[in-house]
Design a protein around this motif. Structure first.
Motif, PDB file in Angstrom:
ATOM      1  N   ARG A  97       7.846   3.370   8.429  1.00  0.00           N
ATOM      2  CA  ARG A  97       6.571   2.962   7.843  1.00  0.00           C
ATOM      3  C   ARG A  97       5.801   2.054   8.804  1.00  0.00           C
ATOM      4  O   ARG A  97       4.599   2.232   9.030  1.00  0.00           O
ATOM      5  CB  ARG A  97       6.836   2.239   6.519  1.00  0.00           C
ATOM      6  N   VAL A  98       6.498   1.102   9.395  1.00  0.00           N
ATOM      7  CA  VAL A  98       5.866   0.177  10.336  1.00  0.00           C
ATOM      8  C   VAL A  98       5.433   0.911  11.598  1.00  0.00           C
ATOM      9  O   VAL A  98       4.350   0.663  12.150  1.00  0.00           O
ATOM     10  CB  VAL A  98       6.829  -0.982  10.671  1.00  0.00           C
ATOM     11  N   VAL A 111       8.791   9.578   4.229  1.00  0.00           N
ATOM     12  CA  VAL A 111       8.953   8.657   5.358  1.00  0.00           C
ATOM     13  C   VAL A 111       8.465   7.249   5.036  1.00  0.00           C
ATOM     14  O   VAL A 111       8.878   6.281   5.679  1.00  0.00           O
ATOM     15  CB  VAL A 111       8.207   9.176   6.603  1.00  0.00           C
ATOM     16  N   TRP A 112       7.593   7.114   4.033  1.00  0.00           N
ATOM     17  CA  TRP A 112       7.024   5.803   3.720  1.00  0.00           C
ATOM     18  C   TRP A 112       8.008   4.900   2.977  1.00  0.00           C
ATOM     19  O   TRP A 112       7.741   3.726   2.783  1.00  0.00           O
ATOM     20  CB  TRP A 112       5.742   5.976   2.916  1.00  0.00           C
ATOM     21  N   ARG A 113       9.154   5.444   2.574  1.00  0.00           N
ATOM     22  CA  ARG A 113      10.164   4.637   1.886  1.00  0.00           C
ATOM     23  C   ARG A 113      10.976   3.800   2.867  1.00  0.00           C
ATOM     24  O   ARG A 113      11.513   2.755   2.507  1.00  0.00           O
ATOM     25  CB  ARG A 113      11.098   5.554   1.082  1.00  0.00           C
ATOM     26  N   GLY A 114      11.111   4.266   4.110  1.00  0.00           N
ATOM     27  CA  GLY A 114      11.904   3.543   5.115  1.00  0.00           C
ATOM     28  C   GLY A 114      11.074   2.482   5.818  1.00  0.00           C
ATOM     29  O   GLY A 114       9.952   2.753   6.279  1.00  0.00           O
ATOM     30  N   LEU A 157       0.815  -1.219   0.000  1.00  0.00           N
ATOM     31  CA  LEU A 157       0.000   0.000   0.000  1.00  0.00           C
ATOM     32  C   LEU A 157       0.848   1.268   0.000  1.00  0.00           C
ATOM     33  O   LEU A 157       0.403   2.321  -0.476  1.00  0.00           O
ATOM     34  CB  LEU A 157      -0.931  -0.002   1.217  1.00  0.00           C
ATOM     35  N   ALA A 158       2.052   1.179   0.564  1.00  0.00           N
ATOM     36  CA  ALA A 158       2.913   2.364   0.674  1.00  0.00           C
ATOM     37  C   ALA A 158       3.958   2.434  -0.437  1.00  0.00           C
ATOM     38  O   ALA A 158       4.797   3.333  -0.435  1.00  0.00           O
ATOM     39  CB  ALA A 158       3.612   2.363   2.041  1.00  0.00           C
TER      40      ALA A 158
END
Length: 663
Positions: free
Chosen positions: A335-336, A328-331, A321-322
């Protein structure tokens, strides 16, 4: 007119450095000392001294008003000088204050209130039952503390009681030559400074700690008196004008178990808002991403510790989904973290339980008192995650500039004492953390309250229908009824059931806190029905209306067992005050939060089966299950408080090494 001397200035920022909490063999020895302080002989000494005060009573009844005022002034001067002289005159002074109370307030303190006042004066935590006159008891001890002219703070649970108690006891303080003031949340800085300038100041723990932190921030490196003196010499009038407090010395805490135990795990934080558009956007995005995740498929929930653990399927789904999102959603790690925070907000923070929505804003509800806390926010993005879940405007996050736990703060007082109706269960903790020996004060009249057996049900729906039916039954007898619920949602649910039965009732919860005192004070009238969350009007007497005694007095219904047995006792203690008749009963179900969170699934399943089939001995099995769950809940809460204490100790040592102090 008083003159601000260097000694006075030192006291404005001086406080007692908290002792370390003992461990190992030291803790064992310290426990023995605590047991010695709580021994029966200690109570007997207080009782004998109270008898001496009683013996002196006839002499003071003959004293004219003018002479009484003069003698009280003489006692005040003796306490101002301190030393052995003040100890010598304590008992005759208390006898004179007792007489002053009757003349000014129309209230003559009972013998047990004299014992309680002596206990407070000597640094005990007095366990006094509901309705035994703790307000006046604290007032007697506050006069003795106020005479020293050192700061005396009387801490109570809400702003209404702060203003009420300061005004109610004002005539007594005036005759005794003691100035009284109060500090509430609505006051500005000048009004606060005026309140703290008095000999006795009534206020809540939150206002007291917040003002202490704000003053420390104002002083900065000048919290050391010698530095302030040098600055004052170099730039006269440049230091101290913005401070509101005049220091810490004596604290008398009403409902001490709530302040020192229940609320102690939450530090008070002074913060400022700072724009963070990235965090707002991340909160909205994470809420959208986790909307398709299913419990027990993509993640597991730990109800006891309120934790979320993503499994491989959940991690893979979030990654998918990301995949097209930037920043920040790349890491993987961040993300978690954002996804877990959104899931925690969804699974463990529920509207009308942990918070309410007022004027389009999330307002935190204190889980122990049921009161709203509009000035507080959850930290580290949790508040924004909840706002995203609710679909309301997301606020700017707060940045912490000062924080201190209540545990550490109240250990900074030179003299600490308190009162509550429920202290014996936590007597060991009171001693180890605060050096407060608990001493039980007997009731003025024997308690004749009836404690009825718990009624146990298989499902939540069965329980609530039974509660409503029981209210109908008891209401028909003419008795007043007080029903305690754990959350706003529960109180509203019961309200709907009573509406269907055409019953008139009063509802008190976090959405109706303004009417608290009025609702509770009328809860003892014939045929009245009052539904209240945990707050249940602590500090406000429930006086029985005419003829209620002959019907059996107030009946209290608890709709769940709480995580702390003390909270159950507080609620039940609303009935049967001052020797009045009364009764109390709990209605519980196997679907209650206490069972769901603190019983292992295999045990819970066995108990469910026993209750559903009503096999032989099922009531005993269920009672043991609730006792076990409550014991585990209390153990978890105690560990949380220990964790706060360890963090406080570590922080104190780190700041001490750096040359700083408490904050």
């Amino acid at each position: 007119m008083s003159v601000q001397t260097p000694t006075h200035d030192y006291r404005r920022s001086g406080f007692r450095q908290p002792d370390k909490v003992h461990k190992g063999l030291d803790r064992l020895v310290h426990s023995m000392i605590g047991a010695h302080r709580r021994r029966n002989a200690a109570f007997e000494k207080l009782k004998q001294d109270a008898l001496e005060v009683e013996r002196l009573a006839p002499e003071w009844m003959e004293v004219k008003d003018g002479l009484l005022r003069k003698r009280l002034a003489d006692f005040a001067e003796a306490f101002r000088r301190g030393g052995k002289e003040s100890e010598t005159v304590t008992l005759p002074a208390l006898a004179a204050i007792r007489e002053a109370s009757e003349r000014q307030l129309g209230m003559r303190p009972f013998f047990v209130q004299i014992i309680g006042a002596l206990a407070l004066h000597r640094g005990y935590l007095a366990e006094m039952a509901t309705g035994e006159g703790k307000t006046l008891t604290a007032g007697l001890a506050a006069v003795l503390a106020g005479w020293t002219r050192r700061p005396c703070h009387v801490v109570t649970v809400n702003d209404y009681l702060v203003e009420r108690d300061a005004a109610r006891l004002g005539p007594l303080y005036e005759l005794c030559g003691v100035r009284v003031g109060c500090v509430t949340g609505a006051m500005n800085q000048d009004e606060r400074r005026k309140g703290y300038a008095q000999d006795i100041t009534y206020l809540t723990s939150k206002e007291l700690l917040a003002d202490f932190l704000r003053d420390r921030l104002q002083l900065g490196p000048l919290h050391v008196p010698e530095r302030r003196l040098i600055r004052q010499m170099l730039a006269p009038g440049s230091v101290g004008k913005t401070l509101v407090m005049r220091g810490l010395h004596t604290a008398i805490i009403d409902e001490a178990d709530s302040v020192l135990i229940d609320e102690a795990v939450t530090p008070l934080i002074i913060s400022t808002t700072r724009e963070n558009e990235l965090l707002k956007e991340a909160a909205l995005t994470s809420c959208r991403i986790v909307s398709g995740l299913v419990p027990d498929v993509h993640y597991q929930r730990n109800l006891r510790y309120k934790e979320i653990e993503l499994n491989e399927l959940g991690l893979k789904r979030i990654e998918e989904l990301a995949s097209d999102l930037p920043g920040v959603w790349r890491g993987d790690t961040r993300r978690v973290e954002l996804a877990i925070q959104a899931l925690v907000a969804r699974e463990f923070f529920h509207r009308d339980r942990q918070y309410v929505i007022e004027n389009g804003k999330v307002v935190i509800v204190d889980e122990f008192t049921g009161r709203p806390m509009p000035q507080r926010t959850w930290r580290e993005g949790m508040h924004q995650a909840i706002e995203a879940k609710e679909g309301i405007e997301i606020s700017d996050p707060s940045e912490t500039i000062a924080r201190l736990s209540f545990q550490r703060f109240f250990r900074c007082f030179h003299k600490l004492s308190g009162m509550t109706g429920t202290a014996s269960e936590a007597s060991t903790e009171f001693w180890h953390l605060y050096r407060l020996p608990v001493i039980a004060i007997p009731t003025n009249r024997p308690c004749i309250r009836e404690q009825w057996d718990d009624r146990i049900f298989h499902t939540d729906d069965e329980k609530w229908e039974a509660v409503a039916d029981e209210i109908v039954r008891v209401h028909a007898t003419g008795r007043p009824i007080l029903v305690g619920t754990r959350s706003v949602a529960s109180s509203e649910r019961l309200a709907e059931l009573l509406k269907k039965r055409a019953l008139h009732f009063n509802l008190l919860n976090a959405l109706r806190v303004a009417e608290e005192s009025g609702i509770i004070s009328g809860a003892g009238l014939p045929r009245s029905i009052t539904i209240a969350t945990n707050m249940a009007g602590r500090g406000t007497d429930i006086l029985l209306g005419g003829g209620v005694q002959k019907f059996g007095g107030l009946h209290v219904i608890a709709t769940e067992r709480h995580e702390s047995g003390r909270v159950d006792r507080q609620l039940f203690g609303r009935a049967g005050r001052q020797g009045d008749p009364g009764s109390a009963q709990a209605f519980v179900s196997i679907e209650d939060e206490l069972i769901r969170r603190y019983l292992r699934p295999v045990v819970k399943k066995a108990v469910e089966s026993a209750v559903r089939s009503q096999m032989a001995g099922w009531r005993i099995i269920a009672r043991n299950a609730f006792s076990s769950a409550q014991a585990k809940a209390q153990k978890v809460a105690y560990k949380a408080r220990e964790s706060v204490m360890r963090a406080d100790t570590w922080l104190g040592e780190a700041l001490g090494f750096a040359g700083e102090e408490v904050v």
